[in-house]
Write an enzyme that holds these catalytic residues in place. Structure first.
Site, mmCIF file in Angstrom:
data_model
loop_
_atom_site.group_PDB
_atom_site.id
_atom_site.type_symbol
_atom_site.label_atom_id
_atom_site.label_comp_id
_atom_site.label_asym_id
_atom_site.label_seq_id
_atom_site.Cartn_x
_atom_site.Cartn_y
_atom_site.Cartn_z
ATOM 1 N N LYS A 90 9.155 2.659 -4.410
ATOM 2 C CA LYS A 90 9.151 1.720 -3.128
ATOM 3 C C LYS A 90 10.732 1.966 -2.473
ATOM 4 C CE LYS A 90 5.077 -0.924 -3.548
ATOM 5 N NZ LYS A 90 4.736 -0.481 -5.053
HETATM 6 C C1 LIG Z 1 3.411 -0.039 -5.122
HETATM 7 C C2 LIG Z 1 3.189 1.004 -6.648
HETATM 8 C C3 LIG Z 1 2.199 1.626 -6.352
HETATM 9 C C4 LIG Z 1 0.947 1.812 -5.417
HETATM 10 O O1 LIG Z 1 1.503 2.731 -4.330
HETATM 11 P P1 LIG Z 1 0.543 2.358 -2.805
HETATM 12 O O2 LIG Z 1 1.301 2.925 -1.854
HETATM 13 O O3 LIG Z 1 0.354 0.844 -2.772
HETATM 14 O O4 LIG Z 1 -0.850 3.152 -3.106
HETATM 15 C C5 LIG Z 1 1.940 2.781 -7.667
HETATM 16 N N1 LIG Z 1 2.983 2.554 -8.555
HETATM 17 C C6 LIG Z 1 3.792 1.653 -8.580
HETATM 18 C C7 LIG Z 1 4.869 1.443 -9.704
HETATM 19 C C8 LIG Z 1 4.143 0.746 -7.229
HETATM 20 O O5 LIG Z 1 5.197 -0.053 -7.281
#
Ligand SMILES: *Cc1c(COP(=O)(O)O)cnc(C)c1O
Length: 492
Positions: free
Chosen positions: A130
């Protein structure tokens, strides 16, 4: 570049469209839909060839400028240069170059011409993917607010990754405050320490006496008070934010270009998925002309997306059917970015998209399988968009973490393990399969201990994070108290 809502009536589409900066600070469109460009910008083979040589920051600039046409190019270049540096993305594994921002590591080359590659997206400040988008968002927000001499108070709830990524992106930024709610004593010690050790005066950590849903309900209650929301200049940074999706498009280009030497070579991606934000960016990259073969959505036991890509039925889950798993950032009951793909799948028909997602509200889902009584037959077009899927269980994650440690000598986190498990089921001769690494193992150490009997390695600087002084307040789930706290700290 103009943007339109996925629910815009055909007649309204042109008159209601907006530019990148107009939708940057907002969430949903006024009609409840999500924003998308009126048409995807296209890349040529010559552009791809030229982009092979670029740094990550320069590549991000080239891609973003196709979407953010209302930001002066020199400003955009400065923003991407400031964001994608080896100082920000410094937590690369040994043997990987931090300067590459999202380095690739070949895990395995099969005798039959298969190839499995890991793309590290988790080298930023909070050790999860993120950061790739959120760090840019922090700089974009600060830039836009300064231009209008405005301020923004970000208000949200988190059970882990999103809240910390937002705080690390917004800390110290002028014109921005972050009020982040989390369930008191319910996050891991590591995640708690990551957030609460921030001492920046513009970061407010609020531990709510309750569970995540209580915190989430508080956010909804406060946001539904529109006069309060306007007066306190409240905004969000959730995963439907268009700028976040666009920032994620960049690493699909980087992954493809780093894994190939010419544009006729085939690459597929497997993406650990929850809210469909990450893989939606892959879909957009593919629609722009990046030669992606397959996009494989990997889910855990919360298999809303896997079910759709196997059957054409989209069925959101009740809270009682949503499992707490060892890959918690994928524990979703519905996929909030999915509407963007469905809009494309139904031929960019806003009326159809609105009807389908109203049916999600009234009937808990929709069915595009084409069977008698279904809502349409577009499921037959899914293959044309390259989508496939798979799922894994806790047991699969433990086994995959062990296998990967034994076979390739690296420790992966639980979400990435979901990805590797599903990727292995989708390998094809002659096609490089890139798995997106969405977090580093240190964040989910409890499961690593279970799988390997030893702790995950912590990147430098995180060794004693739990011992740092923490700044937070504890509050009951009381909406009026929450509003008073926000008002007192914004002075608005
Ligand atoms: C947020 C997250 C996901 C999922 O990603 P999306 O964009 O919601 O599909 C997968 N793995 C981790 C470690 C995350 O923080």
């Amino acid at each position: 570049m103009q943007y339109v809502s996925t629910r815009a009536a055909a007649s309204a589409a042109s008159s209601s469209s907006q530019q990148f900066s107009d939708i940057l600070l907002g969430g949903l469109a006024a009609d409840g839909g999500l924003f998308l460009p009126t048409a995807y910008p296209q890349v040529t083979g010559a552009e791809l060839d030229a982009w092979r040589q670029l740094s990550y920051a320069d590549l991000a600039y080239e891609i973003l400028k196709k979407f953010a046409t209302d930001i002066p190019e020199a400003d955009l270049r400065a923003l991407t240069a400031k964001t994608y540096t080896k100082e920000v993305y410094k937590n690369a594994r040994k043997g990987e170059k931090a300067s590459q921002i999202t380095p690739l590591r070949v895990l395995e080359e099969g005798a039959n011409g298969t190839k499995l590659v890991l793309q590290a997206l988790s080298n930023g400040p909070t050790l999860a993917f993120k950061d790739m988008a959120m760090q840019l968002l922090g700089n974009l927000f600060e830039y836009t607010l300064a231009k209008h001499n405005a301020q923004l108070n970000i208000f949200g709830a988190t059970s882990g990754d999103t809240g910390s990524a937002a705080e690390y992106a917004m800390r110290g930024k002028k014109g921005i405050r972050v009020f982040m709610l989390s369930p008191h004593k319910k996050m891991s010690a590591f995640q708690t320490a990551q957030m609460f050790s921030l001492q920046d005066p513009n970061i407010f950590n609020i531990a709510i006496e309750g569970v995540f849903d209580d915190a989430q309900d508080m956010v909804k209650a406060v946001s539904n008070d529109l006069p309060f929301k306007a007066k306190q200049k409240i905004g969000t940074v959730n995963s439907i934010n268009w700028a976040r999706v666009v920032a994620q498009v960049v690493y699909y280009f980087r992954g493809y270009l780093s894994a190939t030497t010419s544009n006729d070579q085939k690459v597929s991606f497997t993406v650990p998925s929850g809210n469909f934000g990450n893989i939606c960016a892959g879909h957009i990259a593919r629609m722009m002309g990046l030669p992606i073969d397959k996009l494989v959505a990997a889910t855990n036991e919360n298999d809303v997306l896997d079910e759709f890509f196997r059957t054409g039925v989209y069925r959101v889950r009740k809270s009682s059917e949503t499992y707490h798993t060892s890959s918690p950032s994928m524990d979703i009951s519905k996929a909030s970015n999915f509407e963007r793909f469905i809009y494309d799948l139904v031929g960019r028909d806003g009326d159809r998209t609105r009807a389908l997602f109203q049916k999600v509200e009234t009937h808990g889902g929709f069915d595009l399988s084409g069977k008698p009584g279904s809502d349409g037959d577009e499921f037959k077009l899914v293959a044309k968009y390259g989508f496939k899927s798979g799922k894994s269980t806790h047991e699969d994650r433990l086994n995959t973490i062990r296998d990967v440690a034994d076979d390739y000598g690296i420790v992966i986190d639980t979400h990435t393990a979901d990805g590797i498990k599903v990727a292995r089921e989708n390998l094809e001769p002659g096609v490089t399969m890139i798995v997106l690494e969405t977090a580093l193992a240190a964040k989910f150490n409890e499961t690593i201990l279970d799988a390997l009997g030893e702790d995950a390695e912590r990147p430098e600087g995180f060794e004693n994070i739990e011992d740092l002084p923490q700044k937070f307040v504890v509050m009951p789930p009381d909406v009026e108290k929450m509003k008073a706290y926000i008002a007192a700290n914004t002075g608005l």
